[in-house]
Enzyme design. Structure first.
Site, PDB file in Angstrom:
ATOM      1  N   HIS A 149       0.807  -1.320   0.174  1.00 51.66           N
ATOM      2  CA  HIS A 149       0.041   0.132  -0.215  1.00 51.66           C
ATOM      3  C   HIS A 149       0.872   1.312  -0.020  1.00 51.66           C
ATOM      4  CE1 HIS A 149       0.518  -1.495   4.026  1.00 51.66           C
ATOM      5  NE2 HIS A 149       0.914  -0.112   4.464  1.00 51.66           N
TER       6      HIS A 149
ATOM      7  N   HIS B 173       0.692   5.072   1.506  1.00 52.02           N
ATOM      8  CA  HIS B 173      -0.178   6.088   2.247  1.00 52.02           C
ATOM      9  C   HIS B 173      -0.011   7.425   1.506  1.00 52.02           C
ATOM     10  CE1 HIS B 173       0.373   3.735   6.136  1.00 52.02           C
ATOM     11  NE2 HIS B 173       1.307   3.236   5.370  1.00 52.02           N
TER      12      HIS B 173
END
Ligand code: 5GP
Ligand code: ZN
Length: 140
Positions: A105, A107
């Site tokens: 992922h 951020h």
């Protein structure tokens, strides 16, 4: 990838599969972005590839490119809707780098002036040490 078993053992795969809730802010064929459940700043979002990849070492170039493109779009969306002053993109590969969810992922952190203190102490290095380090990395 690897011995990964889909939504049963990955919370972000469960979100992609619709088996866990998420406040989705952006979606493409290959990526999903949603609000972080424990935000560092207002609007803190996570952008993920829909196909499971553990980290930067595991992900293929096309999924990484798609995730990066989506991060740019999420940054634009949050800037437009929340009126923030800046954006940080952060990524963690590995426990040593603070990775806690092992589905890659990025951020996206909306920033406003003065909201956070700079978190990283500057290490500093002599020119000789930088030269030696440079040789270790590139050879010669
Ligand atoms: P990491 O430390 O791996 O870079 O970041 C993982 C992030 O995922 C953390 O910021 C954490 O708050 C967020 N997170 C963990 N579980 C969930 C969840 O179930 N839903 C959402 N939206 N975020 C989560
Ligand atoms: Zn996953």
């Amino acid at each position: 990838m690897g011995d990964h078993d889909g939504p049963a053992d990955c919370i972000f795969c469960a979100i992609v599969a619709g088996q866990a809730p998420a406040r989705v802010v952006h979606e493409t064929d290959d990526t999903l972005a949603f609000l972080d459940i424990n935000p560092i700043t207002e609007g803190h979002s996570l952008v993920i590839p829909k196909a499971h990849a553990t980290d930067l070492h595991d992900i293929g170039p096309d999924d990484l490119a798609a995730t990066a493109r989506s991060a740019k779009q999420v940054a634009a969306l949050l800037t437009e809707r929340l009126g923030c002053d800046g954006i940080n993109l952060l990524h963690a590969t590995g426990v040593a780098a603070w990775q806690t969810v092992f589905h890659l992922h990025i951020h996206v952190l909306p920033r406003v002036d003065g909201d956070l203190a700079f978190p990283f102490p500057i290490r500093g290095s002599s020119a000789d040490d930088l030269d030696a380090l440079h040789r270790r990395i590139v050879g010669g």
